[in-house]
Design a protein around this motif. Structure first.
Motif, mmCIF file in Angstrom:
data_model
loop_
_atom_site.group_PDB
_atom_site.id
_atom_site.type_symbol
_atom_site.label_atom_id
_atom_site.label_comp_id
_atom_site.label_asym_id
_atom_site.label_seq_id
_atom_site.Cartn_x
_atom_site.Cartn_y
_atom_site.Cartn_z
ATOM 1 N N MET A 11 0.813 -1.230 0.000
ATOM 2 C CA MET A 11 0.000 0.000 0.000
ATOM 3 C C MET A 11 0.842 1.273 0.000
ATOM 4 S SD MET A 11 -1.619 0.071 3.820
ATOM 5 C CE MET A 11 -0.647 0.573 5.246
ATOM 6 N N ILE A 12 2.096 1.153 0.467
ATOM 7 C CA ILE A 12 2.942 2.357 0.560
ATOM 8 C C ILE A 12 3.872 2.500 -0.643
ATOM 9 C CG2 ILE A 12 2.888 2.429 3.078
ATOM 10 C CD1 ILE A 12 5.657 1.092 3.066
ATOM 11 N N THR A 13 3.702 1.625 -1.638
ATOM 12 C CA THR A 13 4.664 1.636 -2.750
ATOM 13 C C THR A 13 4.301 2.619 -3.855
ATOM 14 O OG1 THR A 13 3.492 -0.178 -3.841
ATOM 15 C CG2 THR A 13 5.337 -0.768 -2.380
ATOM 16 N N LYS A 14 3.043 3.010 -3.927
ATOM 17 C CA LYS A 14 2.640 3.964 -4.971
ATOM 18 C C LYS A 14 1.293 4.596 -4.626
ATOM 19 C CE LYS A 14 2.457 0.781 -8.322
ATOM 20 N NZ LYS A 14 2.188 0.177 -9.634
ATOM 21 N N PRO A 15 0.972 5.711 -5.223
ATOM 22 C CA PRO A 15 -0.325 6.352 -4.912
ATOM 23 C C PRO A 15 -1.477 5.669 -5.656
ATOM 24 C CG PRO A 15 0.932 7.705 -6.423
ATOM 25 C CD PRO A 15 1.805 6.542 -6.103
ATOM 26 N N LYS A 51 -6.436 0.900 9.337
ATOM 27 C CA LYS A 51 -5.963 1.796 10.407
ATOM 28 C C LYS A 51 -4.540 2.275 10.111
ATOM 29 C CE LYS A 51 -5.794 2.357 15.398
ATOM 30 N NZ LYS A 51 -4.617 3.202 15.308
ATOM 31 N N ALA A 52 -3.681 1.352 9.688
ATOM 32 C CA ALA A 52 -2.288 1.721 9.377
ATOM 33 C C ALA A 52 -2.244 2.746 8.240
ATOM 34 C CB ALA A 52 -1.503 0.469 8.996
ATOM 35 N N LEU A 53 -3.111 2.546 7.266
ATOM 36 C CA LEU A 53 -3.171 3.473 6.122
ATOM 37 C C LEU A 53 -3.566 4.872 6.598
ATOM 38 C CD1 LEU A 53 -3.098 3.157 2.881
ATOM 39 C CD2 LEU A 53 -5.578 3.273 3.057
ATOM 40 N N ARG A 54 -4.633 4.930 7.370
ATOM 41 C CA ARG A 54 -5.147 6.234 7.811
ATOM 42 C C ARG A 54 -4.244 6.890 8.860
ATOM 43 N NH1 ARG A 54 -7.200 6.293 3.505
ATOM 44 N NH2 ARG A 54 -9.393 5.846 3.080
ATOM 45 N N ASP A 55 -3.431 6.089 9.554
ATOM 46 C CA ASP A 55 -2.506 6.640 10.554
ATOM 47 C C ASP A 55 -1.175 7.057 9.938
ATOM 48 O OD1 ASP A 55 -4.312 6.296 12.551
ATOM 49 O OD2 ASP A 55 -3.416 4.488 13.396
ATOM 50 N N THR A 88 0.920 12.129 3.562
ATOM 51 C CA THR A 88 -0.407 12.565 3.113
ATOM 52 C C THR A 88 -0.952 11.731 1.969
ATOM 53 O OG1 THR A 88 0.171 14.783 3.780
ATOM 54 C CG2 THR A 88 -1.733 14.569 2.344
ATOM 55 N N TRP A 89 -0.108 11.456 0.957
ATOM 56 C CA TRP A 89 -0.649 10.727 -0.206
ATOM 57 C C TRP A 89 -1.023 9.293 0.151
ATOM 58 C CZ3 TRP A 89 1.623 6.325 -1.948
ATOM 59 C CH2 TRP A 89 3.001 6.131 -1.738
#
Lengths: 113, 130
Positions: free
Chosen positions: B48-52, B72-76, B80-81
């Motif tokens: 999830m953190i590899t690209k927008p 939760k990890a995504l929203r925390d 910002t992106w």
């Protein structure tokens, strides 16, 4: 909903889903055997987890592949096993699981519910 | 004149049930989306953190991390992106408490399994502006 006959790839995906019922039945059978009253030192919690896993996955997938009854029974078992009190009613869980197993067997043999 | 084809909208699908993953991927690929599959919660966390991503579709009951934990990890995220990637929950859990939980944790949409692929595609189109 989907016309499974409309696309060979779709038809093959549905066939593969039906074949996946073999493995789901095996998992269910092993778990059910473990919670029969005659089994000494049965790990009931582990068996119930397996039954809920099978039921939950079927509840999500089967209806999407055109098998609404499998989803309905799987969903009932999944919901039941979310309740602490209901988890103690092994007779009911075994009955519903057996119903689910019989229906999977029918789908495997006929392609229909 | 710009003759470049528009970039495909990219979707991350976190789903451990391979038959659901295949069906979602089949439908969305036909609709012109690019779909990457994470087979469990850990893969979803890693990817999830590899690209927008234009959208993340999340199952709930997955090995290693549940969809709730991934959301939760995504929203925390302090980035910002990452924290602003739209999320669609796709789950067999349909109790009101689950729907409320999804909203509280920041999911934009909720679709209960079993699902109609045409309805899924319609929601995905709206969420991605496709």
């Amino acid at each position: 909903m989907i016309d499974w006959e409309s696309d060979p790839e779709l038809k093959e995906m549905q066939r593969q889903f039906i074949l996946s019922l073999h493995e789901r039945r095996n998992l269910l059978a092993t778990a059910l055997a473990a919670i029969k009253p005659a089994v000494p030192d049965a790990n009931v919690d582990e068996a119930l987890k397996t039954i809920q896993f099978v039921a939950h996955k079927l509840a999500g997938a089967a209806g999407s592949y055109g098998f609404g009854k499998l989803t309905e029974i799987g969903g009932r078992i999944d919901d039941l096993l979310d309740e602490e009190e209901a988890r103690k009613d092994l007779k009911n869980i075994i009955a519903l699981s057996s119903e689910l197993d019989a229906l999977m067997d029918k789908v495997l043999k006929t392609g229909r519910e | 004149m710009n003759d470049q084809a528009p970039a495909k909208r990219e979707i991350l699908l976190a789903e451990d049930e391979e038959h659901i993953a295949k069906l979602v991927s089949f439908k969305l690929t036909k609709e012109g989306f690019s779909v990457t599959i994470a087979k469990n919660g850990q893969e979803a966390m890693d990817l999830m953190i590899t690209k927008p991503w234009n959208l993340i579709i999340l199952d709930v009951m997955m090995p290693y991390h549940t969809g709730w934990e991934v959301l939760k990890a995504l929203r925390d995220s302090p980035v910002t992106w990452i924290k602003s990637i739209p999320v669609l929950m796709l789950t067999a859990k349909g109790a009101q408490k689950d729907i409320s939980n999804a909203a509280e944790l920041g999911a934009e949409q909720y679709l209960k399994k079993p699902f109609d692929p045409a309805e899924l595609a319609s929601i995905v189109r709206k969420m991605t502006g496709a």
